[in-house]
Design an enzyme around this catalytic site. Structure first.
Site, PDB file in Angstrom:
ATOM      1  CB  SER A 126      -4.761  -0.961  -9.637  1.00 55.07           C
ATOM      2  OG  SER A 126      -4.827   0.314  -9.013  1.00 55.07           O
ATOM      3  CE  LYS A 180      -3.211  -2.969  -7.042  1.00 56.22           C
ATOM      4  NZ  LYS A 180      -3.821  -3.279  -5.829  1.00 56.22           N
ATOM      5  CG  HIS A 183      -0.165  -0.010  -8.308  1.00 55.83           C
ATOM      6  ND1 HIS A 183      -1.057   0.118  -7.258  1.00 55.83           N
ATOM      7  CD2 HIS A 183      -0.627   0.814  -9.281  1.00 55.83           C
ATOM      8  CE1 HIS A 183      -2.010   0.974  -7.597  1.00 55.83           C
ATOM      9  NE2 HIS A 183      -1.765   1.411  -8.813  1.00 55.83           N
ATOM     10  CG  ASN A 184      -1.329  -1.700  -3.675  1.00 57.57           C
ATOM     11  OD1 ASN A 184      -1.618  -1.396  -4.823  1.00 57.57           O
ATOM     12  ND2 ASN A 184      -2.139  -2.358  -2.886  1.00 57.57           N
TER      13      ASN A 184
HETATM   14  C1  6PG Z   1      -5.847  -0.206  -5.966  1.00 58.23           C
HETATM   15  C2  6PG Z   1      -5.616  -0.037  -4.506  1.00 58.23           C
HETATM   16  C3  6PG Z   1      -6.324  -1.080  -3.717  1.00 58.23           C
HETATM   17  C4  6PG Z   1      -6.346  -0.738  -2.239  1.00 58.23           C
HETATM   18  C5  6PG Z   1      -5.109  -1.278  -1.567  1.00 58.23           C
HETATM   19  C6  6PG Z   1      -4.437  -0.415  -0.573  1.00 58.23           C
HETATM   20  O1  6PG Z   1      -4.854  -0.300  -6.648  1.00 58.23           O
HETATM   21  O2  6PG Z   1      -7.001  -0.222  -6.390  1.00 58.23           O
HETATM   22  O3  6PG Z   1      -4.247  -0.127  -4.225  1.00 58.23           O
HETATM   23  O4  6PG Z   1      -5.802  -2.309  -4.032  1.00 58.23           O
HETATM   24  O5  6PG Z   1      -6.558   0.591  -2.017  1.00 58.23           O
HETATM   25  O6  6PG Z   1      -5.514  -2.465  -0.967  1.00 58.23           O
HETATM   26  O7  6PG Z   1      -5.034  -0.560   0.635  1.00 58.23           O
HETATM   27  P1  6PG Z   1      -4.422  -0.152   2.021  1.00 58.23           P
HETATM   28  O8  6PG Z   1      -4.092   1.309   1.945  1.00 58.23           O
HETATM   29  O9  6PG Z   1      -5.562  -0.442   2.942  1.00 58.23           O
HETATM   30  O10 6PG Z   1      -3.244  -1.009   2.310  1.00 58.23           O
END
Ligand code: 6PG
Length: 459
Positions: A126, A180, A183-184
């Site tokens: 991330s 992860k 996390h998202n």
């Molecule tokens: C990170 C982000 C990165 C990206 C995600 C979310 O931790 O660096 O989470 O992985 O921004 O893919 O993307 P979306 O909002 O397009 O689902």
């Protein structure tokens, strides 16, 4: 030159991470099948690396055990590359998948590689392009042995938050990608809270973008200090060519690549209540299909007159964000139990203290809460957060204001619901059980007697 680490895939994230390894003094092997990516990397004017244009040359340039960090788009390409490079690898070599892969795919790939005597490691990364270059947060799955071989390289390249190195082994198999993914999910929910705050202040209270930016900037020294608050102020201040805030010209339709939806589906599968993550993922989908009604509104204008009102908004946002982390960490806790991953929640949350999108001041308390009680059932129950009654009232006020102004605030509203559901003496499910038993003889249990009961309700 025989290299210590390799990066496969030189897109935005791959080339930034490669530069990070090189700048940290590791002889690095690079591979991309795209000539333009190889040329673009050459323009970075770095030395201490070997660029290759075939998988065989790439593998030949790496010392054993080979440590390869693959930075390609999640999906079928990961299987294609994993299978294509396998013939060039030898027992004990390690292929790391640094994309946002689905954890079940990672479990399968880890198993398939293990059958060949190879290590497949799913690693959540991330921090975007800048994080990859300057130090990302890295959540590493896979075997202990693979981790031992990777640790010196990954930990050197990772973000540091004070003494905390934001890269560690989370657990076996797909656990790194799972952490992860969550996390998202948290990232989605916190961003939705921020977006609701913006809309409420702008449309409900009539504040200008600059004033709202001041409020977010003011958070930088307090308990709401976070990367997302910091970039919210930047987005709010950014002018379009005519000088007006660019954010006002952005089409209000949000994209998503899947991790928020996966987190929601996982929550349902594991039976963990994460309403804010669900709301924030599904409102993005809704934004793609809805019809706009420009005249709709209550015509009710709220007034923001004193510091006290601002404090209410900050308190509500604070508890809302604590609820986002609480929901995500409860999901990780349940998955860890289910899959036997043995995830240390304090250590896991500490990986988010630097480098990643959800890094924030409040993670210090979150880490401490799990250090004090590793079995903590829910973050909200930790004494670290003390009495949150004032913040609970603030949440209620923000929700009421949003409703008065006809402003949808699903993240704030589910935050209060979540908080109340966590602390309520009982939920209302006795009625649901009664109804199920009435129409379908599904039976129920009693609070005052052991056993399973059925009643002929309509007799
Ligand atoms: C990170 C982000 C990165 C990206 C995600 C979310 O931790 O660096 O989470 O992985 O921004 O893919 O993307 P979306 O909002 O397009 O689902």
């Amino acid at each position: 030159m025989i290299c210590e680490i390799g990066v496969l895939g030189l897109g935005v994230m791959g080339s930034s991470l490669a530069e990070n390894f090189i700048r940290n003094g590791f002889p690095t092997a690079l591979y991309s099948r795209e000539p333009f990516e190889r040329d673009r990397f050459a323009r970075r004017n770095l030395s201490g690396y070997v660029m290759t244009d075939s998988l065989s040359a790439f593998a030949a340039s790496l010392q054993r055990p080979r440590r390869i960090v693959m930075m390609i788009t999640a999906g079928p390409a990961v299987d294609a590359v994993k299978d294509a490079i396998a013939p060039y690898l030898e027992e004990g070599d390690i292929l790391v998948d640094g994309g946002n892969s689905y954890y079940e795919d990672t479990n399968r790939r880890t198993f398939e590689y293990a059958q060949l005597g190879l290590n497949f490691v799913g690693m959540g990364v991330s921090g975007g392009e800048r994080g990859a270059l300057e130090g990302p947060s890295m959540m590493v799955g896979g075997s202990d042995d693979a981790w031992k071989a990777l640790a010196p390289y990954l930990q050197k390249a990772a973000a540091k938050a004070g003494d905390v190195i934001c890269c560690n082994h989370v657990g076996e198999g797909g656990s790194g990608h799972y952490v992860k993914m969550v996390h998202n999910g948290i990232e989605y929910a916190v961003m939705e809270l921020i977006a609701e705050t913006w809309q409420l202040l702008r449309e409900g209270y009539g504040l200008r973008e600059e004033e709202i930016a001041d409020l977010f900037d003011g958070m930088k020294d307090g308990r709401l200090s976070s990367y997302l608050a910091e970039i919210t102020a930047k987005v709010l201040r950014y002018p379009d060519e005519d000088g007006s805030p660019l954010v006002e010209k952005i089409l209000p339709v949000a994209g998503q690549k899947g991790t928020g939806k996966w987190t929601t589906l996982e929550s349902v599968e594991r039976g963990v209540y994460t309403p804010m993550i669900y709301e924030s993922a599904s409102v993005r989908s809704f934004s793609e299909h809805r019809t706009a009604f420009p005249g709709y509104g209550s015509g009710y204008f709220l007034t923001l007159e004193s510091d006290c009102d601002t404090k209410v908004i900050e308190d509500a946002l604070y508890l809302g964000i604590v609820c986002c982390y609480a929901q995500g960490l409860s999901l990780i806790r349940k998955a860890s139990e289910t899959f036997g991953w043995n995830i240390n929640l304090a250590a896991s949350a500490s990986l988010w203290e630097g480098g990643c999108i959800i890094r924030s001041e409040m993670l210090k308390d979150i880490v401490a809460a799990y250090e004090e009680d590793p079995q903590l059932e829910n973050l909200l129950f930790s004494e670290r957060f003390g009495d949150l009654e004032q913040e609970r009232e603030a949440l209620q006020e923000v929700c009421a204001s949003a409703m008065l102004a006809h402003i949808p605030a699903p993240a704030y509203q589910t935050a209060v619901t979540y908080y109340d559901a966590c602390f309520a003496p009982e939920l209302n499910l006795a009625m649901v059980q009664g109804l199920r038993d009435c129409f379908g003889a599904h039976t129920y249990r009693r609070i005052d007697q052991e056993g399973v009961f059925h009643t002929e309700w309509e007799k």
